[in-house]
Design a protein around this motif. Structure first.
Motif, short mmCIF file in Angstrom:
data_model
loop_
_atom_site.label_atom_id
_atom_site.label_comp_id
_atom_site.label_asym_id
_atom_site.label_seq_id
_atom_site.Cartn_x
_atom_site.Cartn_y
_atom_site.Cartn_z
N PHE A 39 8.66 -10.62 -4.43
CA PHE A 39 9.08 -9.34 -3.86
C PHE A 39 10.55 -9.03 -4.16
O PHE A 39 11.12 -8.10 -3.60
CB PHE A 39 8.87 -9.34 -2.33
CG PHE A 39 7.46 -8.96 -1.91
CD1 PHE A 39 6.38 -9.78 -2.19
CD2 PHE A 39 7.23 -7.77 -1.22
CE1 PHE A 39 5.09 -9.44 -1.79
CE2 PHE A 39 5.94 -7.41 -0.81
CZ PHE A 39 4.87 -8.25 -1.10
N GLU A 140 10.50 2.62 4.93
CA GLU A 140 10.05 1.85 3.75
C GLU A 140 10.43 0.38 3.89
O GLU A 140 9.71 -0.50 3.43
CB GLU A 140 10.68 2.33 2.44
CG GLU A 140 10.89 3.80 2.22
CD GLU A 140 12.10 4.33 2.97
OE1 GLU A 140 11.87 4.93 4.05
OE2 GLU A 140 13.25 4.18 2.51
N GLU A 144 7.97 -2.72 3.90
CA GLU A 144 8.08 -3.80 2.90
C GLU A 144 8.09 -5.17 3.58
O GLU A 144 7.42 -6.11 3.13
CB GLU A 144 9.35 -3.63 2.06
CG GLU A 144 9.56 -4.81 1.12
CD GLU A 144 10.69 -4.60 0.12
OE1 GLU A 144 10.74 -3.54 -0.52
OE2 GLU A 144 11.52 -5.53 -0.02
N SER A 147 4.67 -6.01 4.85
CA SER A 147 3.78 -6.31 3.71
C SER A 147 4.06 -7.70 3.17
O SER A 147 3.15 -8.43 2.79
CB SER A 147 4.02 -5.36 2.53
OG SER A 147 3.96 -4.04 2.93
#
Ligand code: HAM
Length: 402
Positions: A39, A140, A144, A147
């Motif tokens: 990531f 966001e 993130e 996630s």
């Protein structure tokens, strides 16, 4: 009187890692590292020692007053063994805020210390993955981070129905309950008997606790985006998370198995923590994932790998072979990147093999006079028990395929 012998036990609440344990530990931390790097998170580190004042006032009263290991050093400074990594990363980022290119994605897997009563899932020293994203105000960033948490669970082999991601918003909690004491009490709810909880609640508030709360817009938006990306979340109106520094979305990943029905890990947004060091805040969101709870989770589901030592080859001298020649074979294999242990016992060959097997070394290579002169070695795969004769080059190749 004979002097009393020392105990071989480790200090209460910490672990020794024998090779089999260290193997699992490396596996767990390795998976965490692999996924966060995927990531785009980069690794940082810091000392275990911090000045005690770093934790006062801004983190968690329970941790600071009851759970830190704090001592005075020889220069009369108060020093704390870090109980978490967030104040440290906040300090590091604040220290270089004018040079660092925001947004930043940083991770670390430090050992942290908390003076807790050792029990299942709780120890006095644990390793904790910290993944934090600095400099993004919008949702966001929250999306993130959640996630990323879900991706780590999947990489460990967990199914969606093995765990649940609970989510709440500190802002909604503040609006609804106003009083900070009520929110603190709420945080302890699951550890209390219901009647004690209600009694304590009544002492602070004239209204009864009421959980008919709708998720706020942020929670709904974050959940919706995550859902579209295949990550399910559940709104949890009583989820608080202990630390005072959280300001927005908070989340916790729960094990759904009744045998281990507990929080595995969690985190959230903490936009004001850097104000400790400077006037202006830097938005931040992240989480901490401990090795102890995830290990229980994986163990319960048979998701931990079986032990394999890093040693790939056990070199077995046969008969009266010249030891220098054996060591030369070891060097040649090592040059080719093979991890080799040389047998130094005077046991019988059969017992040498047993020794390799007990240490879970997968491959034995026999070195006798005949092998040295021909350059072809008798080898045994200790799992399948199959035998072959191979050159050094071939040994190096087949070991890599094991
Ligand atoms: P925390 O919830 O206190 O958060 O700890 C994070 C995780 O570390 C826990 O969910 C659990 O997996 C593990 N953990 C905590 N205490 C223990 C213990 N005594 N024994 C074993 N495991 C434990 C934090 O520390 C925040 N600083 C996380 C964070 C990072 N928030 C934003 N960024």
């Amino acid at each position: 009187m004979k002097p009393k012998k020392l105990s071989t036990e480790s200090y209460k609440g910490v672990r020794d890692f024998y090779p089999q344990d260290q193997f699992l530990q490396n596996y767990i931390l390795g998976v965490m590292k692999k996924v966060v790097e995927r990531f785009g998170y980069v690794e940082y580190s810091a000392s275990i020692l911090e000045s005690a004042e770093l934790y006062r006032g801004k983190t968690s009263e329970e941790i600071v007053n009851e759970q830190t290991y704090t001592f005075t050093d020889r220069g009369e400074r108060e020093v704390t063994l870090r109980p978490e990594m967030t104040p440290t990363i906040a300090r590091m980022i604040a220290g270089k805020r004018h040079e660092l290119p925001f947004p930043l994605r940083w991770f670390s897997i430090p050992n942290v210390f908390r003076y807790e009563r050792p029990q299942r899932g709780r120890l006095r020293e644990h390793w904790q993955l910290n993944a934090d994203l600095f400099g993004v105000t919008g949702i966001e960033a929250d999306v993130e981070i959640i996630s990323l948490a879900a991706a780590i669970m999947r990489e460990f082999g967990a199914n969606e129905d093995d765990f649940e991601i609970r989510i709440n918003d500190r802002e909604t909690l503040r609006e609804k309950f106003k009083d900070k004491e009520l929110i603190k009490l709420l945080d302890r709810k699951d550890k209390m008997e219901e009647k004690d909880f209600i009694e304590a609640w009544k002492k602070i508030s004239d209204k009864m606790p009421d959980w008919t709360i709708e998720p706020g817009k942020k929670v709904s938006d974050v959940s919706e985006i995550l859902e579209k990306r295949g990550v399910k979340t559940v709104f949890a109106p009583t989820l608080v998370r202990g630390f005072d520094y959280y300001t927005g979305i908070i989340f916790e990943v729960f094990d759904k198995n009744p045998k281990n029905n507990r929080s595995l890990f969690g985190g959230g947004r903490y936009d004001n923590l850097l104000e400790l060091f400077d006037e202006s805040p830097i938005p931040a969101v992240g989480f901490g994932m401990g090795d102890v709870t995830i290990r229980d989770f994986l163990e319960l589901r048979g998701l931990l790998p079986t032990y394999r030592p890093s040693t790939q080859v056990y070199l077995v001298p046969v008969a009266e072979v010249d030891m220098n020649a054996v060591l030369e074979v070891a060097s040649e294999l090592r040059k080719r990147g093979v991890n080799v242990a040389v047998d130094l016992t005077d046991k019988k060959v059969g017992d040498k093999i047993k020794l390799a097997d007990k240490n879970s070394i997968p491959f034995a290579v026999f070195v006798g006079e005949a092998e040295i002169s021909s350059g072809i070695y008798k080898c045994k795969d200790l799992k399948t028990h199959s035998e072959q004769s191979l050159s050094i080059e071939e040994i190096a190749k087949s070991v890599k395929n094991l």
